[in-house]
Every structure is written in structure tokens, then in C-alpha cells.
Design a protein around this motif. Structure first.
Motif, short mmCIF file in Angstrom:
data_model
loop_
_atom_site.label_atom_id
_atom_site.label_comp_id
_atom_site.label_asym_id
_atom_site.label_seq_id
_atom_site.Cartn_x
_atom_site.Cartn_y
_atom_site.Cartn_z
N ALA A 1 -37.20 28.45 -64.30
CA ALA A 1 -38.07 29.56 -64.71
C ALA A 1 -37.56 30.19 -66.00
O ALA A 1 -36.36 30.39 -66.17
CB ALA A 1 -38.11 30.62 -63.61
N PRO A 2 -38.46 30.48 -66.94
CA PRO A 2 -38.05 31.20 -68.15
C PRO A 2 -37.50 32.57 -67.80
O PRO A 2 -37.76 33.10 -66.71
CB PRO A 2 -39.36 31.32 -68.95
N VAL A 3 -36.77 33.16 -68.71
CA VAL A 3 -36.18 34.48 -68.49
C VAL A 3 -37.29 35.49 -68.16
O VAL A 3 -38.30 35.57 -68.85
CB VAL A 3 -35.40 34.96 -69.73
N GLY A 4 -37.10 36.23 -67.08
CA GLY A 4 -38.08 37.23 -66.67
C GLY A 4 -39.13 36.74 -65.71
O GLY A 4 -39.84 37.54 -65.10
N ASP A 5 -39.24 35.43 -65.55
CA ASP A 5 -40.24 34.87 -64.62
C ASP A 5 -39.62 34.83 -63.22
O ASP A 5 -39.08 33.82 -62.79
CB ASP A 5 -40.67 33.48 -65.06
N PHE A 6 -39.73 35.93 -62.51
CA PHE A 6 -39.10 36.06 -61.20
C PHE A 6 -39.85 35.26 -60.13
O PHE A 6 -39.33 35.09 -59.02
CB PHE A 6 -39.01 37.53 -60.78
N LEU A 7 -41.05 34.76 -60.44
CA LEU A 7 -41.79 33.95 -59.47
C LEU A 7 -41.06 32.64 -59.17
O LEU A 7 -41.25 32.06 -58.09
CB LEU A 7 -43.20 33.66 -59.97
N GLY A 8 -40.27 32.17 -60.12
CA GLY A 8 -39.55 30.92 -59.93
C GLY A 8 -38.10 31.11 -59.58
O GLY A 8 -37.27 30.23 -59.86
N LEU A 9 -37.77 32.25 -58.96
CA LEU A 9 -36.39 32.55 -58.59
C LEU A 9 -36.29 32.80 -57.08
O LEU A 9 -37.26 33.16 -56.43
CB LEU A 9 -35.90 33.80 -59.33
N ASP A 10 -35.09 32.62 -56.57
CA ASP A 10 -34.77 32.97 -55.18
C ASP A 10 -33.84 34.18 -55.19
O ASP A 10 -33.33 34.59 -56.23
CB ASP A 10 -34.07 31.80 -54.48
N ALA A 11 -33.61 34.73 -54.00
CA ALA A 11 -32.62 35.81 -53.88
C ALA A 11 -31.24 35.26 -54.25
O ALA A 11 -30.97 34.08 -54.00
CB ALA A 11 -32.62 36.34 -52.44
N PRO A 12 -30.37 36.06 -54.86
CA PRO A 12 -30.53 37.50 -55.14
C PRO A 12 -31.21 37.80 -56.48
O PRO A 12 -31.54 38.94 -56.74
CB PRO A 12 -29.08 38.00 -55.16
N GLU A 13 -31.39 36.77 -57.34
CA GLU A 13 -32.00 37.03 -58.64
C GLU A 13 -33.42 37.57 -58.49
O GLU A 13 -33.82 38.53 -59.16
CB GLU A 13 -32.02 35.74 -59.49
N HIS A 14 -34.20 36.95 -57.60
CA HIS A 14 -35.56 37.41 -57.38
C HIS A 14 -35.57 38.84 -56.85
O HIS A 14 -36.41 39.67 -57.26
CB HIS A 14 -36.28 36.48 -56.40
N THR A 15 -34.66 39.15 -55.94
CA THR A 15 -34.61 40.47 -55.33
C THR A 15 -34.39 41.56 -56.37
O THR A 15 -34.96 42.66 -56.28
CB THR A 15 -33.48 40.53 -54.28
N ARG A 16 -33.57 41.28 -57.37
CA ARG A 16 -33.29 42.26 -58.42
C ARG A 16 -34.58 42.67 -59.13
O ARG A 16 -34.85 43.86 -59.32
CB ARG A 16 -32.31 41.65 -59.43
N PHE A 17 -35.40 41.70 -59.52
CA PHE A 17 -36.66 42.00 -60.19
C PHE A 17 -37.65 42.65 -59.22
O PHE A 17 -38.34 43.61 -59.58
CB PHE A 17 -37.28 40.73 -60.77
N ARG A 18 -37.71 42.13 -58.03
CA ARG A 18 -38.69 42.62 -57.04
C ARG A 18 -38.46 44.10 -56.74
O ARG A 18 -39.41 44.88 -56.66
CB ARG A 18 -38.56 41.78 -55.77
N ARG A 19 -37.20 44.49 -56.56
CA ARG A 19 -36.92 45.89 -56.25
C ARG A 19 -37.31 46.80 -57.40
O ARG A 19 -37.84 47.89 -57.19
CB ARG A 19 -35.43 46.05 -55.94
N LEU A 20 -37.06 46.37 -58.61
CA LEU A 20 -37.44 47.17 -59.78
C LEU A 20 -38.95 47.37 -59.84
O LEU A 20 -39.44 48.47 -60.11
CB LEU A 20 -36.97 46.48 -61.07
N LEU A 21 -39.69 46.31 -59.57
CA LEU A 21 -41.14 46.36 -59.72
C LEU A 21 -41.85 47.03 -58.55
O LEU A 21 -42.85 47.73 -58.74
CB LEU A 21 -41.69 44.95 -59.91
N THR A 22 -41.34 46.83 -57.34
CA THR A 22 -41.99 47.41 -56.17
C THR A 22 -42.10 48.92 -56.30
O THR A 22 -43.13 49.52 -55.97
CB THR A 22 -41.21 47.05 -54.89
N GLY A 23 -41.06 49.56 -56.84
CA GLY A 23 -41.08 51.00 -57.01
C GLY A 23 -42.05 51.48 -58.06
O GLY A 23 -42.38 52.68 -58.11
N LYS A 24 -42.51 50.55 -58.91
CA LYS A 24 -43.45 50.94 -59.96
C LYS A 24 -44.91 50.89 -59.50
O LYS A 24 -45.77 51.50 -60.10
CB LYS A 24 -43.29 50.02 -61.18
N PHE A 25 -45.17 50.15 -58.42
CA PHE A 25 -46.52 50.08 -57.88
C PHE A 25 -46.69 51.17 -56.82
O PHE A 25 -46.92 50.89 -55.64
CB PHE A 25 -46.80 48.69 -57.30
#
Length: 422
Positions: A108-132
């Protein structure tokens, strides 16, 4: 911008071991031909597999993996951390135009959290969940109503015959993405033109590539502007998070890709489905309070985002079958949402159905972040469209509506409609 995960992968030791067992077997490939007489039905081969929720299939690169068609099997694969979302571990479920020369899927390119697993995916997911947040979704809901009304005004002026995709289905979510990311009003027309070209399946690859580059550059400029002078939008919020410039640009691209093409195709194909089922359309007109329930049934019935591949990180037993480490399992969202064990009489479109539990937005850790916004857009747009144009109908025979048969986001290429002027 996010990388399309449906591209050829590499051959692993697990492939070889699996192939040794199954070379004598005639294995099917993923069926993609929807020409069953109804443009809204999945391929007949998929829905015929109700009693085979997990079965072997041959992938585009020769990999012998699995196809999950049962609802329970699909939810298991999508939620079990033993199945990876990393692109480089996956194999192409079906041939993709323009990717024939690719021998392996890059990470996955940098910032594309769709192609990541935990814990890398979790880092992005937590940041974004709080924004929605509920507050932001409510604010955006008010904007959906305005943008929908504006598009309907323009459509009425251009009519009475228009392409609904160009006049309505694409502009509404595009304007909402601009609002979400904080694209300045002066730049929105340019931004939308580039974005529309990126997702236009009828445009040649070179033009789409140029538009892709332009959108990526635009998001980079937008990130720099938000850092210098934040405004009340999601991208500005993210500039204060622990993200690099490249990560911010990548996240912006993912949000754009995930939030635009799917919703646009749901609006276009959903309108086609409602016009093709006048009894259901009449029920919605008679009871606008059914809008949210109608959206859930359309999500289940149409399942435009399909398929979803995952790679087994270790041996996993599902539905009595042993999926070995290194094998790819492709989840057919279309088939899972038509599973008669979960949804009785699944091939019937019924807005009175309680379609709770569908997997149109995925499931598990990677379930769509923007699903609530997409629901709001559709719940506002469909009733408003048919209230403004009560005589709305197709301007061509149904069989002449061009379909995106070979795209991984299904829909209509165009939808010519007309109505009676008062």
C-alpha cells in the motif's frame, strides 16, 4: 490516492502446495457475467452456491484459492485478524484491464490504510474514527440537502431529458467530498472535473492517469493550505495529528476514492432499480419515512463494491474447510448479501425488508468509515429526486442502459432519464 488491490500477485510456496493437490480438478474462476435478464442480480453462478459458502476457485494469475459466498463465511473472513488486507499478499480474483503486465501487487502507498493490518491500520483508523463525529455528520447532513436541491435545480433547467449520472449521481457525492475535505469553493469545479475523469470507465487510460496525478497534486496543495490556515473540515483536523505530509495526502486520496465512486454508483444504479420496480417506488413516495430502510435494502440488493480479497496469514478452518497460510480468499459481497440463509427470498427487492446485517460496507476492522455519510446522502437524495420529478422515467429501454460490467465498483455508465414538464 489509494491503490486498487485487485491486481495480479506473486506465486508462493502455499500456491505450489495447493496446486499439487488440485491440478487434476477443473476449478472455476470468479463469475462476472451479470447478464441473467436482470441488471441488478449477481451472476447466476454465484447465487447458485448457497449450499457451498466456501469453495475453491482459480485466480487470474493461476493461484488456487477460495471464494466465500455465504454470509456467515464472508463475515468471518472480513473480521478475523488471521486474514490480511495487505495488498502484496493477495492475488487477483479476476483479470483487470490495464494490469495484465503486473506480476505482483506492490504494498500500500503511504497513507493508504486500506491495505494495512494492525497495528499500522489501527493507528490511522483511530485518528479517523474520531473525526466522523455525530456533530460533523449532522452538519454534513444539512449540506447534503442543499447540494441535492442545487443539483435538482440544475437538472430541471437542463431537462426534461438528462443523463442522471452526470447531472445528479456524481455531483452530489463529489460536492460532499469537497465539503468533507474542505476544498475551497473557487477550486471545486476543477477538482470535480479531475475526479470525474479518474473514475470515468469510458475514458482512456492515459487521460485517467493524468487526472489521477492532478488530483494527487491538488490534495498535496490542499494539505499545505490547511496546515497554514486550518478551517472547519476533516483534513484541517488531521493536520494537527501525528501524520507526515505524505501520509496526509494518502489519507485524503483514500477518503476521496472510498467516498465518491461507490456512492455515485449507488445513486445511479439505485435510481435504475427503483424505476424498474414501480411498486417499491410508489411505496417510498407514499411513505418517505421509509427512506433509511430503502437505502439499506438497496445496499443489500445491489452490492456495488465487490469482490473483497483477503490473504490467510496462517491455517484457518472455515465452514469445515482448511484455508492454508498464503492462500487468498475472495469474499463475494454480492453473493453474501443474497444468501437465503440470512435474507429470505433474497432476490426480491423489498423496501419493507429489515436488511440489517448486510456486508455492503464490509465488516470488521476495515468496515467503511464513511458509511454513515453515504447513508445520509442516499436517504436525502432518493426521496428528493422523486419528489421533484414525480413522472421521472427511463428515456431508453432498460436493456439499453450501459452497465459497468467489468469494474470492481458496479453501476451504470449513464442513465438517460426524462420527465413531464408542467
Amino acid at each position: 490516492m489509494s491503490y486498487d488491490p485487485t491486481a495480479p500477485g506473486t506465486t508462493t510456496a502455499a500456491d505450489t502446495a495447493s496446486a499439487d493437490v488440485t491440478t487434476a480438478e477443473e476449478l472455476p474462476t470468479l463469475p462476472t457475467d451479470r447478464r441473467t435478464g436482470c441488471p441488478f442480480d449477481p451472476p447466476a453462478e454465484l447465487t447458485a452456491l448457497a449450499d457451498k459458502p466456501l469453495r475453491r476457485m482459480r485466480y487470474a494469475d493461476g493461484h488456487i484459492g477460495w471464494l466465500a459466498t455465504g454470509h456467515a463465511a464472508a463475515r468471518t473472513v472480513l473480521s478475523d485478524p488471521r486474514f490480511s488486507s495487505r495488498y502484496e499478499l493477495q492475488h487477483l480474483p479476476m483479470p483487470m484491464a490495464g494490469l495484465e503486465e503486473m506480476t505482483a501487487i506492490p504494498p500500500a502507498p503511504v497513507g493508504d490504510f486500506l491495505g494495512l493490518d494492525a497495528p499500522e491500520h489501527t493507528r490511522f483508523r483511530r485518528l479517523l474514527t474520531g473525526k466522523f463525529t455525530v456533530r460533523r455528520m449532522r452538519q454534513l447532513g444539512e449540506r447534503v440537502e442543499k447540494f441535492t436541491a442545487d443539483c435538482l435545480d440544475a437538472m430541471e433547467q437542463a431537462g426534461p431529458t438528462v443523463d442522471l449520472v452526470e447531472a445528479f449521481a456524481q455531483p452530489v457525492p463529489a460536492l460532499m467530498i469537497c465539503e468533507l475535505l474542505g476544498v475551497p469553493y473557487a477550486d471545486r469545479d476543477r477538482f470535480q472535473r479531475h475526479v470525474a475523469t479518474v473514475f470515468d470507465q469510458s475514458t482512456d487510460a492515459e487521460a485517467r492517469g493524468e487526472a489521477f496525478t492532478a488530483v494527487h497534486q491538488f490534495i498535496g496543495e490542499l494539505v499545505a493550505a490547511k496546515r497554514a490556515e486550518p478551517t472547519d473540515d476533516l483534513l484541517s483536523d488531521l493536520t494537527s495529528a501525528d501524520l507526515t505530509e505524505e501520509e496526509l495526502i494518502g489519507v485524503g486520496g483514500v477518503l476521496l476514492a472510498a467516498g465518491l465512486d461507490t456512492t455515485a454508483n449507488m445513486l445511479g444504479l439505485g435510481t435504475f432499480a427503483l424505476l424498474s420496480n414501480p411498486d417499491q417506488l410508489d411505496a417510498l413516495r407514499d411513505a418517505p419515512s421509509l427512506a433509511e430502510q430503502t437505502v439499506e435494502e438497496l445496499l443489500r440488493y445491489l452490492s456495488v463494491a465487490d469482490p473483497i480479497p483477503r490473504a490467510a496469514l496462517e491455517d484457518v478452518e472455515i465452514e469445515g474447510q482448511l484455508v492454508k497460510a498464503g492462500e487468498t480468499v475472495t469474499v463475494s459481497v454480492q453473493a453474501a448479501n443474497r444468501d437465503p440463509h440470512k435474507f429470505p427470498d433474497p432476490n426480491r427487492f423489498d423496501i419493507h425488508r429489515k436488511a440489517t446485517g448486510h456486508v455492503a460496507f464490509g465488516h470488521g476492522a476495515h468496515q467503511c468509515l464513511g458509511q454513515q455519510l453515504a447513508r445520509i446522502e442516499m436517504a436525502v437524495a432518493f426521496p428528493a429526486l422523486f419528489a421533484r420529478f414525480p413522472t421521472l422515467r427511463l428515456a431508453v429501454p432498460p436493456q439499453e442502459v450501459p452497465l459497468r460490467d467489468r469494474a470492481n465498483i458496479y453501476g451504470v455508465i449513464s442513465l438517460p432519464v426524462t420527465w413531464d414538464k408542467e
